[in-house]
Design a protein around this motif. Sequence first.
Motif, short mmCIF file in Angstrom:
data_model
loop_
_atom_site.label_atom_id
_atom_site.label_comp_id
_atom_site.label_asym_id
_atom_site.label_seq_id
_atom_site.Cartn_x
_atom_site.Cartn_y
_atom_site.Cartn_z
N GLY A 85 4.69 0.59 1.99
CA GLY A 85 5.34 1.58 1.14
C GLY A 85 4.47 2.79 0.91
O GLY A 85 4.92 3.94 0.95
N ALA A 86 3.18 2.56 0.69
CA ALA A 86 2.24 3.66 0.51
C ALA A 86 2.12 4.48 1.79
O ALA A 86 2.03 5.72 1.74
N VAL A 100 -5.25 12.48 4.88
CA VAL A 100 -3.99 11.89 4.40
C VAL A 100 -3.29 11.18 5.56
O VAL A 100 -2.84 10.04 5.42
N LEU A 101 -3.20 11.85 6.70
CA LEU A 101 -2.52 11.24 7.85
C LEU A 101 -3.31 10.05 8.38
O LEU A 101 -2.73 9.01 8.72
N GLY A 102 -4.63 10.19 8.43
CA GLY A 102 -5.47 9.08 8.91
C GLY A 102 -5.38 7.86 8.02
O GLY A 102 -5.31 6.72 8.49
N SER A 103 -5.37 8.10 6.70
CA SER A 103 -5.25 6.97 5.79
C SER A 103 -3.85 6.34 5.89
O SER A 103 -3.71 5.12 5.75
N GLY A 104 -2.84 7.16 6.18
CA GLY A 104 -1.50 6.61 6.41
C GLY A 104 -1.49 5.68 7.62
O GLY A 104 -0.86 4.63 7.59
N PHE A 158 -9.65 1.39 3.62
CA PHE A 158 -8.84 2.36 2.89
C PHE A 158 -9.08 2.27 1.38
O PHE A 158 -9.24 3.27 0.69
N LEU A 159 -9.09 1.05 0.85
CA LEU A 159 -9.06 0.84 -0.59
C LEU A 159 -10.31 1.28 -1.34
O LEU A 159 -10.22 1.89 -2.41
N VAL A 160 -11.48 0.99 -0.81
CA VAL A 160 -12.71 1.31 -1.54
C VAL A 160 -12.91 2.82 -1.67
O VAL A 160 -13.10 3.32 -2.78
#
Length: 134
Positions: free
Chosen positions: A18-19, A46-50, A76-78
């Motif tokens: 979802g994120a 933003v795109l890379g983290s997606g 991603f999370l840390v």
Amino acid sequence: MDLVAFVGRVLFSLLFLGAAFGHFKDSAAMTEYAKAKNVPLAGPSVLGSGVLLVLGGLSVLLGVWADLGSLLLFVFLVPAAVLFHDFWKQTDPATKQIEQVMFSKNIALAGASLVFFTGFATGAIGWTLTGPLL
């Protein structure tokens, strides 16, 4: 127990998928937010983290190299916790509290991703399409 682990994987993965959808659908707004948080290369970040969210979420959900997928989610999370939920910099008490909750959520999810990594790497979590990559 495999069924319980699978339900946990589905619930865990849906959050990230979802994120990821939001990262692509609302990338302009997310890029502006990333810029406001001084993230370098905000648009590509933003795109890379997606992409990390899609790959990690699908990997854990489907059980395809799910050990690697769990680590992608950790990666991603840390940084997301540290860069976006900097409660220690906030002066407004309400904002500080919200950011601290969000920081704690991301760190807890990072811990869960390491638990998933361990389970997938050792074969303790069943119902996967492939064995571990690492």
